[in-house]
Design an enzyme around this catalytic site. Structure first.
Site, PDB file in Angstrom:
ATOM      1  N   CYS A 103       0.866  -1.175   0.000  1.00 33.91           N
ATOM      2  CA  CYS A 103       0.000   0.000   0.000  1.00 33.91           C
ATOM      3  C   CYS A 103       0.909   1.233   0.000  1.00 33.91           C
ATOM      4  O   CYS A 103       2.070   1.147  -0.364  1.00 33.91           O
ATOM      5  CB  CYS A 103      -0.987  -0.020   1.170  1.00 33.91           C
ATOM      6  SG  CYS A 103      -0.256   0.143   2.812  1.00 33.91           S
ATOM      7  N   ASN A 123       2.484   1.389   4.356  1.00 36.54           N
ATOM      8  CA  ASN A 123       2.712   0.120   5.042  1.00 36.54           C
ATOM      9  C   ASN A 123       2.393   0.183   6.535  1.00 36.54           C
ATOM     10  O   ASN A 123       3.076  -0.406   7.355  1.00 36.54           O
ATOM     11  CB  ASN A 123       4.149  -0.377   4.807  1.00 36.54           C
ATOM     12  CG  ASN A 123       4.374  -1.815   5.223  1.00 36.54           C
ATOM     13  OD1 ASN A 123       5.404  -2.140   5.794  1.00 36.54           O
ATOM     14  ND2 ASN A 123       3.447  -2.693   4.953  1.00 36.54           N
ATOM     15  N   CYS A 176      -1.371   0.479   7.364  1.00 36.63           N
ATOM     16  CA  CYS A 176      -2.792   0.132   7.490  1.00 36.63           C
ATOM     17  C   CYS A 176      -3.148  -1.100   6.662  1.00 36.63           C
ATOM     18  O   CYS A 176      -3.206  -2.208   7.171  1.00 36.63           O
ATOM     19  CB  CYS A 176      -3.687   1.289   7.047  1.00 36.63           C
ATOM     20  SG  CYS A 176      -3.573   2.783   8.042  1.00 36.63           S
ATOM     21  N   ARG A 177      -3.387  -0.872   5.382  1.00 39.27           N
ATOM     22  CA  ARG A 177      -3.932  -1.924   4.525  1.00 39.27           C
ATOM     23  C   ARG A 177      -2.984  -3.095   4.304  1.00 39.27           C
ATOM     24  O   ARG A 177      -3.375  -4.256   4.493  1.00 39.27           O
ATOM     25  CB  ARG A 177      -4.332  -1.334   3.161  1.00 39.27           C
ATOM     26  CG  ARG A 177      -5.433  -0.319   3.254  1.00 39.27           C
ATOM     27  CD  ARG A 177      -5.643   0.373   1.933  1.00 39.27           C
ATOM     28  NE  ARG A 177      -4.519   1.279   1.652  1.00 39.27           N
ATOM     29  CZ  ARG A 177      -4.357   1.948   0.527  1.00 39.27           C
ATOM     30  NH1 ARG A 177      -5.219   1.786  -0.462  1.00 39.27           N
ATOM     31  NH2 ARG A 177      -3.348   2.772   0.360  1.00 39.27           N
ATOM     32  N   SER A 178      -1.772  -2.815   3.858  1.00 41.64           N
ATOM     33  CA  SER A 178      -0.889  -3.941   3.516  1.00 41.64           C
ATOM     34  C   SER A 178      -0.473  -4.765   4.729  1.00 41.64           C
ATOM     35  O   SER A 178      -0.419  -5.997   4.627  1.00 41.64           O
ATOM     36  CB  SER A 178       0.313  -3.482   2.695  1.00 41.64           C
ATOM     37  OG  SER A 178       1.114  -2.554   3.381  1.00 41.64           O
ATOM     38  N   ASP A 222      -8.079   3.300   1.264  1.00 40.37           N
ATOM     39  CA  ASP A 222      -7.239   3.686   2.398  1.00 40.37           C
ATOM     40  C   ASP A 222      -8.118   4.179   3.544  1.00 40.37           C
ATOM     41  O   ASP A 222      -8.819   5.180   3.407  1.00 40.37           O
ATOM     42  CB  ASP A 222      -6.272   4.781   1.964  1.00 40.37           C
ATOM     43  CG  ASP A 222      -5.178   5.042   2.975  1.00 40.37           C
ATOM     44  OD1 ASP A 222      -5.291   4.586   4.138  1.00 40.37           O
ATOM     45  OD2 ASP A 222      -4.187   5.698   2.607  1.00 40.37           O
TER      46      ASP A 222
END
Length: 158
Positions: A9, A12, A14-16, A125
């Site tokens: 993301c 690095n 939150c999402r990934s 995001d």
């Protein structure tokens, strides 16, 4: 030698990293933990060395996942030599990763493995929103992780 997947993301945090934690468990549940290595990174390096966003970690913890060991990293061009599949969380990061990629690199959207997701679907995001955004990300990540585990099972098992 294991098949290597990197989820990417922007920062690095939150999402990934959420996807890394969920995907790792999903692969283990499918008996692929010894065959596939998973990590994550960001296209930007602002958070390098820092922990996962507190809201992301809390969302994971609420659902029985542990993201406490995560430390943010930036994806580097030279990683393409040691990563088999690079999964971007959105089109912006997909474009950035493809600009760095050598010919033949396997770079895709993470949600492309969710059979229920529309073509081109992204993981949004959640950083500037509330807790519901992190919960939504978790559900998207779970669905795509299941699809990816099935794909890799077919690909890696004779």
């Amino acid at each position: 030698m294991s098949y290597r997947v990197c989820v990417v993301c922007l920062g690095n945090i939150c999402r990934s990293p959420m996807a890394e934690v969920v995907l790792r468990r999903t692969l283990a549940e499918h008996g692929l933990d010894g065959l596939v290595t998973v990590d994550s990174a960001g296209t930007g390096g602002w958070h390098q060395g820092g922990p996962m966003d507190e809201r992301a970690a809390a969302t994971l913890a609420e659902h029985g996942y542990d993201g406490s060991a995560h430390r943010a990293r930036q994806f580097l061009k030279e990683w393409y030599g040691r990563v088999d599949l690079v999964l971007a969380m959105d089109r912006e990061n997909l474009r950035a990763l493809r600009r760095l990629a050598p010919e033949g690199a396997d770079v895709r959207l993470f949600r492309s493995f969710d059979p229920a997701a529309p073509e081109g679907a992204e993981v949004p995001d959640p950083y500037y929103g509330g807790p519901e955004g992190f919960a939504d990300v978790l559900e998207m990540v779970r669905a795509a992780s299941e699809g990816l585990a099935k794909h890799l099972s077919d690909k890696l098992r004779p």
